[in-house]
Structure formats: structure tokens, C-alpha cells
Design an enzyme around this catalytic site. Structure first.
Site, PDB file in Angstrom:
ATOM      1  N   HIS A  91       4.420  -5.173  -0.759  1.00  0.00           N
ATOM      2  CA  HIS A  91       3.849  -3.836  -0.932  1.00  0.00           C
ATOM      3  C   HIS A  91       2.500  -3.675  -0.233  1.00  0.00           C
ATOM      4  CE1 HIS A  91       3.708   0.072  -2.769  1.00  0.00           C
ATOM      5  NE2 HIS A  91       2.580  -0.188  -3.403  1.00  0.00           N
ATOM      6  N   ASP A 134       9.926  -4.465  -2.667  1.00  0.00           N
ATOM      7  CA  ASP A 134       8.821  -5.004  -1.862  1.00  0.00           C
ATOM      8  C   ASP A 134       7.897  -5.885  -2.699  1.00  0.00           C
ATOM      9  OD1 ASP A 134       7.232  -3.304  -3.387  1.00  0.00           O
ATOM     10  OD2 ASP A 134       6.727  -1.940  -1.750  1.00  0.00           O
ATOM     11  N   SER A 164       1.509   3.872  -1.199  1.00  0.00           N
ATOM     12  CA  SER A 164       1.742   3.626  -2.611  1.00  0.00           C
ATOM     13  C   SER A 164       1.455   4.859  -3.469  1.00  0.00           C
ATOM     14  CB  SER A 164       0.877   2.429  -3.045  1.00  0.00           C
ATOM     15  OG  SER A 164       1.226   1.964  -4.315  1.00  0.00           O
TER      16      SER A 164
END
Length: 424
Positions: free
Chosen positions: A392, A360, A187
């Protein structure tokens, strides 16, 4: 994509080897967490002016105490204003840099160790089963996720220090093992890792980094990043006031890095405000895209962010040059993801209608796919692995996703030959 041995078979083969043989043949792995995925600690100094008496009482005599997670606010709602106050940053326009609130000192504990991470337990356990050892061949590079870095000519004290620490960690791992590292980032950690690579000379990258594995990379921002700035963030704590949520969301340097970039999102509508919305200065519907983000910041009452956004963020994302080290991008797909926010008569004060697209759950597909053009760059090796239905955060909780992450790390270390296009 070439077939790899099933993960359990790989682990069994490795465990059958003596420890020295296993550890001695491993490329070190450096884990770079995403936003909110490592511990932060804080200490209050005499100059701290609390918003409520409880804010000092909770930390009185403790010295360093947990800021994230496990702040006293997670156990007592009376401390929620304390959390909002102590977790917020200040943008000093004169210094052109971000800093802690007055009287708050913070630190990131356990740098270099996977003990610093939150939520990576299953990945870490599987790597340890393969012979990796914490602090030796298995390392972590946590950071203060409220901060980011800035382009040349703009100070970024905390971010620059992190890049220096990360470079030192990679150098020391190379010296201690004789092997370049596999960097695994998730991320927001992908964005930091990418900018870190670009900040280092190419020979340095190739000497110290064997491979990069991106998990849910968002190198083009994402639509929910806009909504967080208009609605605020509560970190899951109950009873947080709207002003406190807005301060938490808007004060952090990293917040502006979440905004969709013009390079990736182009003219796609991201926020639409009805003509009937209260406070709408025009008689027509207003549409905000990545190309008029400064106008969006003004419209939500966050005009002070325009200067740092235009001078400290946009220049870093005007292009996505290939990092010229091998990259594997693992992404979730097929999950409903907010794509456009439509605000009605209450404008940004109200709850928007959400139009969904693919992604996601947090990151839009267009951003997850932003790096796929690297496949056309000569000398840049890129593999993309799509995981249908994985959200995610699912890389660390969904069985087949965890196995895939560890498989890709194993492959990056030489478990399966990867054509890098150049020698390291």
C-alpha cells in the site's frame, strides 16, 4: 494499454527544453496524501487539562508545535499519554460533529506546497525533474486526516472547510496556468477526493479537473479497519496503554470511513467470534459482515459510534457513481492481506487468528477493484494499472512503482493520448 516512452527518456527530453517551455506546457498537479501522510501542528490553550504535567511542560512557551509527526512522544515515552490525549477527537452528539479535545487547537501547515507531505519525496523529485515547480505547477492539498466529511444535512466543519480550500486551490491553479489540474491521491485521500468530486457540479469538475490518478484507492473500506477499532492504534509508539490506543482509534471521524461497506463486501465474513469467547451473549459462533457492522460496533464496546456510522458514513457509500472525469487507478496486488479475523476464547480482548486473501497488504482486492464497474459507464474513461507485489505504501518507495506513478501523471497530462469520451 498503449506503450509510453521510458520515464528516463521522457525526463531527458523535457530537461532539454528551456524552463519556460517545460513549465508553460504542463497541467498543474495537485497531490492529495493518504492518512498520516502530511504534517499536523498543535497549540495548547489555557483550558487544556493535561493527563500528566509533562503534557504542558513539553509545549510550554512553544506556541505551535509538531503534533504529527515528531510529537515529543516520539522522543520521550513519558509523553505518550500526552500524544494520545492531544491527538484524539471528540464526537459532540448534540452538535452532530467532531472537534478537538478541549484546550487543543490544531492546524495543517504549508497548504498548497509539497513541503507539507510525508513520504512523497521521490515522486516529487521526479516531477520537479520534469519541470514542475512547487507552489506553481506542483501543488499539494494536505488535510487533518483525523476528520472526514458528512452527507447533506449533517455538519462537518473541518471537512467542509477542506473541500472549500481544495476547490479554491483547483480554481487558482486553473487561473494561473490556464489548464485543468491532474489530481493524484493516495489511500484515504482517494476517498476524500472522490467525495469532493461528487460534491461539485459536473461542469465544474470538467472545467477544473483534467484527470484523477488514484493510488491504492479504498472506496469500499477494508477489513483491517475493523481490527483497528477493536484493538486500537499505537502509531508505532512504545508502551501505549490499551485504553489510549482505543481512544486514538475510535475518537477520530475518519476511523469509521475505514469500515468495509455493504456495497463492496456484501455478506463476506470479516470478523468471527467463537462461541466460547468470554462475554459472548450466545452459545453459537457470531459472524460479522459489512451488513451487520452496527452489531459489530456494539459488540466491541463502541456503541456510541452506531449513530454517526449509520447517519454520517453509510449514506455516503451506498453507491459508487462514476465521477465523470478521467480516472487512472493504480493498485498493488499479490500481497497477503488480512481478510477475516477469527477471535477465540478471549473474544475481542484477545489476539485473533488472521485469514489472509489478496490485496496490497492493507487494502483488500475487492475494495481496490470497487471502481472497476465505471468502465461500463458511458462517458467515463477508466484505466486500471496493477502492480504485482507492491504494498500500500510502495508507490513511494519501490523503484518501478514510483516510475509507474510518474508515468501515469505524464500520460494524464497528454504524454500519450487518453480517450476521455468528452472534451474538457
Amino acid at each position: 494499454m498503449a506503450l509510453v516512452p521510458p520515464l528516463l527518456a521522457v525526463a531527458a527530453l523535457l530537461l532539454a527544453l528551456p524552463l519556460e517551455s517545460r513549465a508553460g506546457g504542463l497541467h498543474p498537479v495537485v497531490l492529495v496524501p493518504g492518512y498520516g501522510s502530511n504534517h499536523l501542528e498543535a497549540m495548547l490553550t489555557a483550558s487544556y487539562e493535561p493527563p500528566a504535567p509533562a503534557c504542558v511542560a513539553a509545549a510550554d512557551g512553544q506556541g505551535w508545535f509538531p503534533m504529527w509527526p515528531n510529537h515529543p512522544a516520539t522522543r520521550d515515552a513519558n509523553h505518550v499519554p500526552c500524544f494520545a490525549d492531544q491527538m484524539s477527537l471528540v464526537y459532540d452528539a448534540g452538535a452532530d460533529d467532531y472537534r478537538n479535545a478541549d484546550g487543543v487547537t490544531t492546524r495543517v501547515p504549508h497548504f498548497g506546497s509539497s513541503r507539507s507531505l510525508i513520504g512523497w519525496d521521490r515522486v516529487v523529485r521526479q516531477l520537479e525533474d520534469m519541470g514542475y515547480r512547487d507552489g506553481e505547477t506542483l501543488l499539494a492539498a494536505p488535510y487533518d486526516f483525523r476528520y472526514a466529511v458528512a452527507p447533506p444535512g449533517h455538519p462537518s466543519t473541518v471537512g467542509a472547510r477542506y473541500f472549500s480550500d481544495l476547490a479554491r486551490l483547483l480554481r487558482s491553479s486553473r487561473l494561473s496556468t490556464g489548464r485543468p489540474a491532474i489530481v493524484v491521491a493516495h489511500s484515504f485521500g482517494c476517498a476524500l477526493t472522490y467525495q469532493f468530486l461528487l460534491s461539485r457540479p459536473l461542469p465544474w469538475r470538467r472545467r477544473h479537473v483534467r484527470h484523477v490518478v488514484f493510488l491504492g484507492s479504498a472506496l469500499g473500506g477494508f477489513a483491517p479497519g475493523m481490527h483497528a477499532l477493536s484493538a486500537g492504534m499505537d502509531y508505532g509508539l512504545p508502551g501505549m496503554s490499551r485504553p489510549a490506543m482505543l481512544r486514538l482509534a475510535r475518537s477520530q471521524q475518519s476511523a469509521l470511513w475505514r469500515l468495509p461497506t455493504p456495497l463492496v463486501f456484501g455478506d463476506k465474513p470479516l470478523a468471527v467470534v467463537s462461541a466460547a469467547a468470554a462475554g459472548n451473549a450466545t452459545s453459537t459462533t457470531t459472524t460479522y459482515t459489512a451488513r451487520n457492522m452496527s452489531a459489530f460496533l456494539e459488540a466491541i464496546g463502541f456503541g456510541e459510534a452506531v449513530r454517526p456510522y449509520e447517519t454520517r458514513v453509510l449514506p455516503m457509500w451506498e453507491a459508487l457513481p462514476a465521477p465523470m472525469v478521467p480516472v487512472t487507478s493504480v493498485v498493488g496486488c499479490g500481497v497477503r492481506t488480512p481478510e477475516t479475523y477469527v477471535f477465540g476464547k478471549d473474544g475481542f480482548e484477545g489476539e485473533p487468528e488472521v485469514v489472509y486473501g489478496d490485496g496490497d497488504g492493507d487494502i483488500n482486492t475487492v475494495s481496490l477493484a470497487g471502481i472497476e464497474g465505471w468502465a461500463e459507464v458511458e462517458g467515463q474513461a477508466l484505466e486500471v494499472v496493477r502492480l504485482p507485489g507492491v504494498r500500500h505504501s510502495g508507490f513511494f518507495s519501490v523503484d518501478f512503482a514510483v516510475d509507474t506513478v510518474v508515468d501515469e501523471i505524464y500520460k494524464a497530462g497528454g504524454g500519450v493520448e487518453f480517450d476521455r469520451g468528452f472534451s474538457i
